[in-house]
Design an enzyme around this catalytic site. Structure first.
Site, mmCIF file in Angstrom:
data_model
loop_
_atom_site.group_PDB
_atom_site.id
_atom_site.type_symbol
_atom_site.label_atom_id
_atom_site.label_comp_id
_atom_site.label_asym_id
_atom_site.label_seq_id
_atom_site.Cartn_x
_atom_site.Cartn_y
_atom_site.Cartn_z
ATOM 1 N N LYS A 149 0.252 -8.574 -17.696
ATOM 2 C CA LYS A 149 -0.651 -7.899 -16.914
ATOM 3 C C LYS A 149 -0.278 -6.045 -16.775
ATOM 4 O O LYS A 149 -1.186 -5.459 -16.860
ATOM 5 C CB LYS A 149 -0.344 -8.310 -15.374
ATOM 6 C CG LYS A 149 -0.848 -7.294 -14.350
ATOM 7 C CD LYS A 149 -0.402 -7.752 -12.921
ATOM 8 C CE LYS A 149 -0.789 -6.862 -11.784
ATOM 9 N NZ LYS A 149 0.025 -5.748 -11.555
ATOM 10 N N ASN A 150 1.106 -5.841 -16.820
ATOM 11 C CA ASN A 150 1.202 -4.584 -16.544
ATOM 12 C C ASN A 150 1.017 -3.862 -17.910
ATOM 13 O O ASN A 150 0.748 -2.588 -17.810
ATOM 14 C CB ASN A 150 2.658 -4.216 -16.312
ATOM 15 C CG ASN A 150 3.329 -4.672 -14.859
ATOM 16 O OD1 ASN A 150 2.221 -4.748 -14.036
ATOM 17 N ND2 ASN A 150 4.320 -5.189 -14.538
ATOM 18 N N ARG A 210 -4.427 -0.267 -7.499
ATOM 19 C CA ARG A 210 -3.388 0.525 -7.810
ATOM 20 C C ARG A 210 -3.464 1.056 -9.363
ATOM 21 O O ARG A 210 -3.092 2.119 -9.652
ATOM 22 C CB ARG A 210 -1.848 0.096 -7.625
ATOM 23 C CG ARG A 210 -0.906 1.126 -7.714
ATOM 24 C CD ARG A 210 0.682 0.808 -7.139
ATOM 25 N NE ARG A 210 1.424 1.968 -7.338
ATOM 26 C CZ ARG A 210 1.342 3.011 -6.653
ATOM 27 N NH1 ARG A 210 0.576 3.236 -5.699
ATOM 28 N NH2 ARG A 210 2.286 4.030 -6.995
ATOM 29 N N ASP A 264 0.304 -3.590 -4.125
ATOM 30 C CA ASP A 264 1.220 -4.425 -3.113
ATOM 31 C C ASP A 264 1.890 -3.479 -2.140
ATOM 32 O O ASP A 264 2.051 -2.418 -2.369
ATOM 33 C CB ASP A 264 2.473 -4.817 -4.150
ATOM 34 C CG ASP A 264 1.959 -5.838 -4.821
ATOM 35 O OD1 ASP A 264 1.026 -6.781 -4.494
ATOM 36 O OD2 ASP A 264 2.546 -6.203 -6.011
ATOM 37 N N ASP A 271 10.328 -6.784 -10.807
ATOM 38 C CA ASP A 271 9.502 -7.663 -10.487
ATOM 39 C C ASP A 271 9.989 -9.118 -10.566
ATOM 40 O O ASP A 271 9.518 -10.198 -10.343
ATOM 41 C CB ASP A 271 8.407 -7.630 -11.651
ATOM 42 C CG ASP A 271 7.491 -6.278 -11.359
ATOM 43 O OD1 ASP A 271 7.370 -6.028 -10.394
ATOM 44 O OD2 ASP A 271 6.628 -6.114 -12.230
ATOM 45 N N MET A 309 14.597 -0.678 -6.151
ATOM 46 C CA MET A 309 13.405 0.178 -6.263
ATOM 47 C C MET A 309 12.484 0.274 -4.971
ATOM 48 O O MET A 309 11.977 1.382 -4.526
ATOM 49 C CB MET A 309 12.728 -0.263 -7.541
ATOM 50 C CG MET A 309 11.603 0.725 -7.932
ATOM 51 S SD MET A 309 10.697 0.340 -9.494
ATOM 52 C CE MET A 309 12.108 0.852 -10.489
#
Length: 434
Positions: A22-23, A97, A121, A319, A341
Site C-alpha cells: 500500500k505505502n 492522506r 488515520d 505500522d 511516532m
C-alpha cells in the site's frame, strides 16, 4: 456501515499471498504524473486508499487503463492543473492522506499546486512540515489559507540545493525527491528515509531517466533532468501484511505459509517476531509458520524485560507495533511496547483489556503487556476499528478469542487490506461481513 462478525478460537491452515504494498503504491502511482509517457504498474492492491488516489489521477486528466486485476497503465500526456482549484478535488483530496503525494510531481512538472489539509488515520498529529520545508528549500513559495484549509504552492522555478530534512519522513522524502528530479541543478537530501518503498521509487525514477544516487542510504543526490520517460514497475509485497499474517498464525496456533514475501526486503521484521518466540522457516521466498501452543518472549542479555520500539528504517516499522502488542498478550513473559511516532496509536488497548488481556497503558506512547501464556483465552466482544493497523490487530485478537466478536468501522481496515475476509476464510476462519 459494514461490520465483521467473527467466531474465534479456530485454528487456521493454508497458504496466503500478500497484496502489493500500500505505502509503495501511493508513491509510485503519484510518480506517473512526472512524465507524459506511459507508465505500467503491476501488483497494485485493490484497496480504498489506492483506488481513491487512482481516481484522483484520472480526474486530473491522466489516462488510466486497467490491464488486469492488479495492473494499470497510466499516461499523463494531458493534465488539467485547474482541477486542483475545484470543490470536487478539494473534497476528494481532503478525504485521502495519500493525496499529499501528488504535490511533488505536479510542482516539478507544472510549477504550481494546491492541496486541502489531507485526512487519514486518527493516530496522532501527522504534520506536513517536512514536505513543505523541502519544497521551500527547492525554491517553492507556499501559503496556508486557514479559512479554506487550503495550501497554495508556487514552484515556477525549482532549483537544486543541499537540505537536511527535519525528520526521516518516508512520504516527505518521496515528495521532495519527486520534485527534485526535474529541478535545475543538483539536490542533496540528508536524513532521507531509506525504506524499501523509497528505494523502489528511486529505482523506478532512474529507469525513467532520473539521476539519483545513494539509493538505500540516508544521503540522496539528485541531478536534475529536463524530462522523464515511461517505464514498467512491479510493487513489492506488503511487508505490513506479511507481519500481520505472522502474528495471526501465532495468535491462532495456526500453520500458515506466506508466499512470495521478498524476504530480502523485510529488514528486521522477521527477527522481531522471532524475539516474541514465534518459530518460522524461510523456504525459498516463502515464510512457513508452524502451529505453536506456546511462544515465549525473549529478555535482554542481562535478564531485563524486553522492549520493542519503532524507529526509522532499518529500524522496526511503526505500522507493526499494534500487531506485536496483540501477539504479546498470549505469549509467555512480559514486554514493554514503545510506540514513539504517534501518540494515539496505543489507545486501542482498552478494547484488548475488555477482551481479558493484561496490559498497562503507561502513557500515550508506552504499554506493558503481561502475556497470558494461553492460560486465559481472550473473550469475544463488540468493538470498533480506530485505524487501519489497530483494526487488523483487533481482527487477529478476535480470531483467537473465545466466542463471537463484532468489529464495526471496518472501512478503516478496507483502506489497507484487500479482500481480507475472503482470504482469511480460505484459511478456515469463521468471519462474516455484515
Amino acid at each position: 456501515m459494514s461490520i465483521f462478525k467473527i467466531k474465534g478460537g479456530k485454528k487456521l491452515k493454508g497458504e496466503i499471498i500478500p497484496q502489493g504494498a500500500k505505502n509503495e503504491a501511493l508513491q509510485i502511482v503519484s510518480a506517473v504524473l512526472l512524465t507524459d509517457q506511459p507508465v505500467t504498474i503491476n501488483n497494485i492492491p485493490n484497496i480504498r486508499d489506492v483506488n481513491k488516489l487512482i481516481e484522483l489521477i484520472g480526474d486530473l486528466g491522466c489516462k488510466v487503463e486497467k490491464l488486469s486485476k492488479d495492473s494499470y497503465r497510466f499516461t499523463a500526456a494531458t493534465v488539467n492543473v485547474n482541477f486542483l482549484e475545484t470543490d470536487e478535488y478539494r473534497s476528494k483530496a481532503a478525504a485521502l492522506r495519500g493525496s499529499v503525494m501528488l504535490l511533488g510531481p505536479i510542482l516539478a512538472r507544472f510549477g504550481k499546486a494546491s492541496l486541502p489539509k489531507p485526512g487519514g488515520d486518527k493516530i496522532g498529529r501527522r504534520r506536513l512540515d517536512t514536505h513543505f520545508l523541502g519544497f521551500q528549500k527547492l525554491g517553492a513559495k507556499f501559503n496556508f489559507d486557514a479559512a479554506e484549509h487550503l495550501f497554495q504552492i508556487d514552484a515556477s522555478e525549482l532549483k537544486g540545493c543541499y537540505m537536511l530534512l527535519d525528520e526521516a519522513s518516508v512520504t516527505g522524502t518521496a515528495n521532495v525527491l519527486m520534485a527534485a528530479v526535474l529541478a535545475k541543478g543538483t539536490t542533496t537530501i540528508y536524513n532521507a528515509a531509506c525504506e524499501p518503498y523509497l528505494q523502489q521509487l528511486c529505482l523506478m525514477l532512474n529507469r525513467m531517466g532520473a539521476k539519483i544516487s545513494g539509493v538505500g542510504s540516508n544521503l540522496l543526490t539528485i541531478e536534475g533532468v529536463e524530462k522523464l520517460g515511461g517505464t514498467d514497475h512491479t510493487l513489492l509485497p506488503d511487508m505490513i501484511e506479511i507481519g500481520s499474517f505472522i502474528g495471526l498464525a501465532a495468535m491462532t496456533q495456526s500453520e500458515i505459509t506466506i508466499k512470495n514475501c521478498r524476504i530480502d526486503m523485510l529488514g528486521m521484521i522477521p527477527d522481531i517476531f522471532k524475539r516474541l518466540g514465534i518459530k518460522m522457516e524461510f523456504r525459498g521466498d516463502d515464510i512457513y509458520i508452524p502451529s505453536q501452543n506456546i511462544y515465549e518472549l525473549e529478555t535482554f542479555i542481562d535478564g531485563s524485560i524486553l522492549t520493542i520500539s519503532d524507529a526509522p528504517w532499518p529500524g522496526f516499522t511503526p505500522d507493526l507495533i499494534s500487531i506485536v502488542l496483540v501477539v504479546a498478550t498470549q505469549a509467555k513473559g512480559t514486554v514493554l511496547i514503545h510506540q514513539k511516532m504517534f501518540e494515539s496509536r496505543l489507545f486501542f488497548t482498552d478494547k484488548l483489556i475488555d477482551m481479558g488481556a493484561q496490559i498497562i497503558l503507561c502513557d500515550p506512547h508506552r504499554a506493558t503487556v503481561i502475556g497470558l501464556e494461553r492460560k486465559q483465552q481472550l473473550r469475544g466482544i463488540k468493538m470498533s476499528s480506530p485505524d487501519i493497523r489497530a483494526g487488523v490487530a483487533l481482527l487477529i485478537a478476535a480470531l483467537s478469542a473465545n466466542g463471537v466478536s463484532e468489529i464495526s468501522n471496518i472501512d478503516q481496515i478496507d483502506r489497507g487490506y484487500q479482500y481480507i475476509d475472503e482470504r482469511l476464510k480460505n484459511l478456515g476462519a469463521d468471519i462474516e461481513r455484515i
